[in-house]
Design an enzyme around this catalytic site. Structure first.
Site, PDB file in Angstrom:
ATOM      1  N   ASP A  18      -9.929  -8.103 -66.280  1.00 43.50           N
ATOM      2  CA  ASP A  18      -9.382  -7.169 -65.308  1.00 43.50           C
ATOM      3  C   ASP A  18     -10.576  -6.397 -64.740  1.00 43.50           C
ATOM      4  O   ASP A  18     -11.695  -6.515 -65.249  1.00 43.50           O
ATOM      5  CB  ASP A  18      -8.392  -6.233 -66.024  1.00 43.50           C
ATOM      6  CG  ASP A  18      -7.857  -5.137 -65.123  1.00 43.50           C
ATOM      7  OD1 ASP A  18      -7.448  -5.451 -63.982  1.00 43.50           O
ATOM      8  OD2 ASP A  18      -7.847  -3.973 -65.556  1.00 43.50           O
ATOM      9  N   ASP A  44     -10.404  -2.637 -62.760  1.00 41.95           N
ATOM     10  CA  ASP A  44     -10.273  -1.182 -62.923  1.00 41.95           C
ATOM     11  C   ASP A  44      -9.874  -0.823 -64.356  1.00 41.95           C
ATOM     12  O   ASP A  44      -8.890  -1.352 -64.883  1.00 41.95           O
ATOM     13  CB  ASP A  44      -9.211  -0.635 -61.969  1.00 41.95           C
ATOM     14  CG  ASP A  44      -9.576  -0.833 -60.510  1.00 41.95           C
ATOM     15  OD1 ASP A  44     -10.106   0.113 -59.912  1.00 41.95           O
ATOM     16  OD2 ASP A  44      -9.338  -1.932 -59.978  1.00 41.95           O
ATOM     17  N   ASP A  59      -7.210  -3.584 -69.772  1.00 40.03           N
ATOM     18  CA  ASP A  59      -6.948  -2.251 -70.325  1.00 40.03           C
ATOM     19  C   ASP A  59      -5.498  -1.831 -70.187  1.00 40.03           C
ATOM     20  O   ASP A  59      -5.110  -0.774 -70.679  1.00 40.03           O
ATOM     21  CB  ASP A  59      -7.813  -1.209 -69.594  1.00 40.03           C
ATOM     22  CG  ASP A  59      -7.360  -1.043 -68.145  1.00 40.03           C
ATOM     23  OD1 ASP A  59      -7.377  -2.049 -67.403  1.00 40.03           O
ATOM     24  OD2 ASP A  59      -6.972   0.058 -67.759  1.00 40.03           O
TER      25      ASP A  59
END
Length: 222
Positions: free
Chosen positions: A10, A12, A172
């Protein structure tokens, strides 16, 4: 048995701490219309599903919600503001580049699968010289679907000439854990990003706090 040799990241909250600039851009947009400016912690709770959801949540939290047409217009305006504020405070997490370069040198194929639109994704990658490390990146508008739909990551893997059996997903947020589950891929969850508690509830395979722990986590799954 197929060897795992592909890492899908991922962006961000995983590779980059981007919340301050996303918050700044959303605050500028909302302030221009006389709305309340949500603080950084509030905006962090809105991140993870792409720009449209971020803007939609921002407006819902600060007054009346938007019609579909209004939302399209506000997202366009938000992206224009954000394009001028991509890297005001945005930065790579500690040890990120060192670990990524080490993994690439070891022979891992590195990919990015983010719900962020592809245009700012590529611009940020270029700014931090990530395009030299990653083989390919896809954004939330690269296909007709995005995370947690498994086709988002499976299309990326297919276009990269590899299979789900070779991959590990690293993120995250809850969408990262869910897309991995939906695609039959093991997952590693970073706690330094956004939406950690919701993601933990989906039982990722490994949970880590920092890039210094990533290689050990990967070896446990590989």
């Amino acid at each position: 048995m197929t060897k795992r040799n592909v890492l899908v990241f991922d962006l961000d909250g995983t590779l980059i701490e981007s919340a301050p600039d996303l918050a700044l851009s959303l605050q500028i947009l909302l302030k221009s219309e006389g709305r309340r400016e949500p603080d950084l912690m509030e905006v962090k709770s809105m991140i993870g599903d792409g720009a449209t959801k971020l803007v939609e949540r921002g407006y819902a939290a600060t007054g009346s919600a938007l019609s579909e047409q209004e939302l399209k217009e506000k997202v366009k305006k938000f992206l224009e503001i954000y394009s001028d504020n991509l890297i005001v405070e945005t930065h790579l997490y500690d040890n990120c580049r060192t670990v990524l370069e080490s993994l690439k040198a070891q022979g891992w194929k590195l990919l990015i699968c983010t719900n962020k639109p592809i245009a700012p994704t590529i611009e940020i990658m270029n700014e931090f010289n990530l395009h030299n490390i990653f083989d390919k990146a896809v954004g939330g508008d690269s296909y007709s679907v995005k995370k947690p739909d498994p086709a988002h990551v499976l299309n990326l893997l297919n276009e990269s000439g590899v299979s789900a059996a070779q991959a590990i997903m690293i993120g995250d947020g809850v969408n990262d854990v869910l897309v991995a589950k939906n695609a039959g891929i093991p997952s590693i969850l970073f706690t330094h990003g956004y939406g950690t508690e919701a993601a933990k509830a989906q039982n990722p395979d490994v949970i880590i706090d920092a890039f210094s722990e990533l290689e050990d986590a990967i070896n446990r799954l590989a």
